[in-house]
Motif scaffolding. Sequence first.
Motif, PDB file in Angstrom:
ATOM      1  N   SER A 138      12.895  -7.164   3.506  1.00 47.10           N
ATOM      2  CA  SER A 138      11.737  -6.908   2.976  1.00 47.10           C
ATOM      3  C   SER A 138      11.033  -8.315   2.323  1.00 47.10           C
ATOM      4  O   SER A 138       9.855  -8.433   2.202  1.00 47.10           O
ATOM      5  N   HIS A 139      11.734  -9.454   2.054  1.00 41.61           N
ATOM      6  CA  HIS A 139      11.395 -10.635   1.580  1.00 41.61           C
ATOM      7  C   HIS A 139      11.858 -11.955   2.251  1.00 41.61           C
ATOM      8  O   HIS A 139      11.455 -13.079   2.177  1.00 41.61           O
ATOM      9  N   GLY A 194       4.240  -3.120   9.162  1.00 42.28           N
ATOM     10  CA  GLY A 194       4.538  -3.555   7.820  1.00 42.28           C
ATOM     11  C   GLY A 194       3.640  -3.774   6.799  1.00 42.28           C
ATOM     12  O   GLY A 194       3.689  -4.361   5.843  1.00 42.28           O
ATOM     13  N   ASP A 195       2.359  -3.325   7.229  1.00 38.85           N
ATOM     14  CA  ASP A 195       1.098  -3.889   6.418  1.00 38.85           C
ATOM     15  C   ASP A 195       0.879  -2.728   5.245  1.00 38.85           C
ATOM     16  O   ASP A 195       1.994  -2.041   4.989  1.00 38.85           O
ATOM     17  N   LYS A 196      -0.084  -2.901   4.422  1.00 36.21           N
ATOM     18  CA  LYS A 196      -0.373  -2.077   3.632  1.00 36.21           C
ATOM     19  C   LYS A 196      -0.524  -0.736   3.777  1.00 36.21           C
ATOM     20  O   LYS A 196      -0.947   0.237   2.729  1.00 36.21           O
ATOM     21  N   GLU A 197      -0.948  -0.269   4.985  1.00 32.43           N
ATOM     22  CA  GLU A 197      -1.267   1.234   5.369  1.00 32.43           C
ATOM     23  C   GLU A 197      -0.297   2.062   5.657  1.00 32.43           C
ATOM     24  O   GLU A 197      -0.175   3.287   5.436  1.00 32.43           O
ATOM     25  N   TRP A 198       0.777   1.328   6.590  1.00 32.39           N
ATOM     26  CA  TRP A 198       1.700   2.299   6.958  1.00 32.39           C
ATOM     27  C   TRP A 198       2.734   2.436   6.088  1.00 32.39           C
ATOM     28  O   TRP A 198       3.056   1.627   5.330  1.00 32.39           O
ATOM     29  N   LEU A 199       3.312   3.708   5.964  1.00 32.43           N
ATOM     30  CA  LEU A 199       4.336   4.021   5.015  1.00 32.43           C
ATOM     31  C   LEU A 199       5.666   4.359   5.473  1.00 32.43           C
ATOM     32  O   LEU A 199       5.720   4.912   6.716  1.00 32.43           O
ATOM     33  N   GLY A 200       6.705   3.729   5.258  1.00 27.21           N
ATOM     34  CA  GLY A 200       8.008   3.851   6.325  1.00 27.21           C
ATOM     35  C   GLY A 200       9.179   4.508   5.269  1.00 27.21           C
ATOM     36  O   GLY A 200       9.266   4.377   3.921  1.00 27.21           O
ATOM     37  N   ASP A 239       7.157  14.429  -1.285  1.00 23.96           N
ATOM     38  CA  ASP A 239       8.179  14.776  -1.983  1.00 23.96           C
ATOM     39  C   ASP A 239       9.228  13.649  -1.909  1.00 23.96           C
ATOM     40  O   ASP A 239      10.295  13.718  -2.899  1.00 23.96           O
ATOM     41  N   LYS A 240       8.985  12.375  -1.268  1.00 21.58           N
ATOM     42  CA  LYS A 240      10.097  11.460  -1.243  1.00 21.58           C
ATOM     43  C   LYS A 240       9.164  10.096  -1.429  1.00 21.58           C
ATOM     44  O   LYS A 240       8.139  10.193  -1.121  1.00 21.58           O
ATOM     45  N   GLN A 241       9.918   9.044  -2.147  1.00 23.84           N
ATOM     46  CA  GLN A 241       9.281   7.888  -2.320  1.00 23.84           C
ATOM     47  C   GLN A 241       9.422   6.987  -0.978  1.00 23.84           C
ATOM     48  O   GLN A 241      10.616   7.181  -0.416  1.00 23.84           O
ATOM     49  N   PRO A 242       8.384   6.535  -0.403  1.00 25.85           N
ATOM     50  CA  PRO A 242       8.761   5.556   0.679  1.00 25.85           C
ATOM     51  C   PRO A 242       9.696   4.405   0.299  1.00 25.85           C
ATOM     52  O   PRO A 242       9.700   3.966  -0.686  1.00 25.85           O
ATOM     53  N   HIS A 243      10.103   3.944   1.418  1.00 26.85           N
ATOM     54  CA  HIS A 243      11.437   2.844   1.106  1.00 26.85           C
ATOM     55  C   HIS A 243      10.496   1.621   0.350  1.00 26.85           C
ATOM     56  O   HIS A 243       9.463   1.441   0.859  1.00 26.85           O
ATOM     57  N   LYS A 244      10.968   1.079  -0.292  1.00 19.49           N
ATOM     58  CA  LYS A 244      10.510   0.132  -1.409  1.00 19.49           C
ATOM     59  C   LYS A 244      10.004  -1.303  -0.480  1.00 19.49           C
ATOM     60  O   LYS A 244       9.301  -1.891  -0.940  1.00 19.49           O
ATOM     61  N   ALA A 245      10.680  -1.485   0.633  1.00 11.25           N
ATOM     62  CA  ALA A 245      10.358  -2.379   1.698  1.00 11.25           C
ATOM     63  C   ALA A 245       9.011  -2.211   2.165  1.00 11.25           C
ATOM     64  O   ALA A 245       8.325  -2.974   2.824  1.00 11.25           O
ATOM     65  N   TYR A 246       8.756  -0.853   2.494  1.00  6.53           N
ATOM     66  CA  TYR A 246       7.715  -0.482   3.306  1.00  6.53           C
ATOM     67  C   TYR A 246       6.818   0.632   2.701  1.00  6.53           C
ATOM     68  O   TYR A 246       6.517   1.554   3.197  1.00  6.53           O
ATOM     69  N   SER A 247       6.314   0.341   1.422  1.00  6.63           N
ATOM     70  CA  SER A 247       5.736   0.997   0.528  1.00  6.63           C
ATOM     71  C   SER A 247       4.235   1.123   0.694  1.00  6.63           C
ATOM     72  O   SER A 247       3.444   1.944   0.062  1.00  6.63           O
ATOM     73  N   GLY A 248       3.615   0.254   1.384  1.00  5.49           N
ATOM     74  CA  GLY A 248       2.312   0.209   1.731  1.00  5.49           C
ATOM     75  C   GLY A 248       1.393   0.156   0.290  1.00  5.49           C
ATOM     76  O   GLY A 248       1.857  -0.474  -0.351  1.00  5.49           O
ATOM     77  N   SER A 249       0.536   1.059   0.485  1.00  2.00           N
ATOM     78  CA  SER A 249      -0.307   1.332  -0.522  1.00  2.00           C
ATOM     79  C   SER A 249      -0.041   2.548  -1.432  1.00  2.00           C
ATOM     80  O   SER A 249      -0.891   3.125  -2.018  1.00  2.00           O
TER      81      SER A 249
END
Length: 757
Positions: free
Chosen positions: A419-420, A645-651, A618-628
């Motif tokens: 993620s970083h 991995g941009d701000k629009e895709w959620l993983g 009902d689930k939080q997206p992975h913090k590395a791919y939380s988009g917006s």
Amino acid sequence: MLSKTFVGFSFLFLVLFAEEPQPLSTNDIGIIPKPYLMLKSDGYFTLSEDTGILYDAKFKVAADFLKTYIDFGSNIALKQNNAIVFQLDTTIIQDEAYKLLITPKKITISATHPKGAFYAVQSLRKLLPASFENGSHSNTPVKIKAVSIEDQPQFTYRGMHLDVGRHMYSLDFIKKYIDAMALLKMNTFHWHLTEDQGWRIEIKKYPKLQEIAAYRSETLIGHYSDQPHQFDGKPYGGYYTQEQIKEVVAYAFERYITVIPEIEMPGHSQAAIAAYPELGCSGEAVNVATKWGVFEDIYCTKEQAFNFLEDVLDEVMALFPSKYIHIGGDEAPKTRWKSCTDCQQRIQEQGLKDEHELQTYFITRIENYLNSKGRQIIGWDEILEGGLAPNATVMSWRGTSGAVEAAKLGHNVVMTPTSHCYFDYYQSDNDDEPLAIGGYLPLENVYHFQPIPEELTQEEAQFVLGAQGNIWTEYMPTEDQVEYMAFPRILAMSEVLWTHPKQKDYGDFIGRLENFHSRLDALDINYANHLYEIDGQMNKTNGQLYYQLSTPAKGKVIRYSLDGKEPDETSKLYDSLIPITQSCTIKANVFVENEPLGKTYTQPVKLHKATGKEIVIDKQPHKAYSGSGAEGLVNGISGSDTRYGDKEWLGFWGEDIEITIDLGKTQMITSLQTRFYNGNGQWIYAPKEIAYKLNAEEDYVLQTIPQSNNKLVDITLKINQPSRYVYLKIPNYGIIPKGKQGAGNAAWTFIDEIIIN
């Protein structure tokens, strides 16, 4: 923590300076990484032909570096007098700490260890003109701002990684990479020397490693996710001789950089098995890999393989004096082990539960061997699986959970989460960025990395040694491209690891980075410059949508249009959030004195019935791919077609998800559209099915999603019913199948904008 002696030294500064020191601004000084304390005073020290240098013998390396640098940069040969003085200061406790005091009459460098003196020189270097870097400075006196600095690093492990298995680079480039690390006060070079696609280190006892394992017959063209795979048909390879490796290690040592070699095991070993098939489970011949990924041919656990590895490690240890030897341990499919008589016998003999515990046996046995030679192992976080070897240090890359687990067990940890820290990811949304493996890691995300996971207690946090940036080179065939991907993110990482968090400020960093560009130019480093790019984000306030524009560049303005026209000096000046009431195409650019500086920012916005409406997942997206966040799925903006991995895709990793959208009122719904990323090379799979319903009491309507090799999988659900609510159920693909990258692991799900018409 900083030593108490720094407080006393700060008082000494007040006495020595004629006026009360003031904090330095970005315009005064451009040191990266930022020191702990910087104060300025009136006046300048003049560096001229009369300037001399005196130093304690302990600081000869740092003093010689400074003399050579000044001589090369300006043709000024320092004489023997006390204009520049290196002095031993035993009140400084930390080895890498230093004090730098510049007055109009004198420069004093104080340290307790040669490392500290060397880092003081790197700070002094950045106060000199950038023209010193390439020897282009005119032979004239140089004025250096009167300043006082007291400094020490936050972390003891400050690293950069370089993979030479996929693509390898010249000895001169390796030295240039090390020079850049030294400039940024980084102290560990992780050299990834063996891979499925090539073995890059000479091992004299096993000549076939040089003759066979070091060369592949051809190389994949384009991205791994592009189907069908294409190849260039050109042999590729090479290796570093032991003499060359000794040269690199010595070169790094003179710059207080430790070189940690990585010899991958038990996985990522197909090249070695191609040279010596008896090292694998089947004994059958294989080829050096020609494409990227994870391969099933890994070292067997029979004695012959251990004998080979111990012989290899003996030669490696003779070349590298580092405390650590990196043994990889990642991405080792157990397929061959499950059907191997030798491996199954080993499991029985050792009383092991399964193949995961067999990997622990493998790693522990190698660790015991290295420990017997006075060395320790470091490995990727997969070495936790099946139980951690007793003295192992974990390099946590699959997020931070591995680091947390290891630290709680009392093991040292180096942080390098994707993620970083993965500099092979895209660093800009621009479509013309060079091909990369995927993901999205802009400079700002690197800068805001916090290496110590918040789940750790203060005592557990002591096991976090530091972090490193990783350069995996599947898509970096040239040295210029390595530099482009590393810079300027390596500068942000250097400040993450050196600078105390309370001293960090991203805006200030950007100002210093903008000035630092001239130094990178002088060093002939091919850096990426995204400082004049624009970042955009949709916001919602009181039910109204607004679009926000920003740029990291200071002292510049943004001009924009909403009709798709190219912005110019007559376009509207951005000074507040832009109300979005209809579909449009936003175009914007950064301007200075009516001239555009960067590339035009373009963002289509397509409003639909769900845009800006309430959405719950009902689930939080992975913090590395939380988009917006969840709102990003209904903000009228679609994600990139080429990266996930941009701000629009959620993983989401391995999770089934349920989504509820409240349209606010009952209205006719004709269709629902969305899409999934399907980058199997990155463990990302489109789901096998999707289900929807419009009433909470109804049963879900299930639709099968045809399996495809396409990178993007588009879904359209025909509905034609009135409703206020839309409920979606999206099951995860499941476990990645045998023969695929990441086999045996849970797949990722990446979802884009949900469009309701």
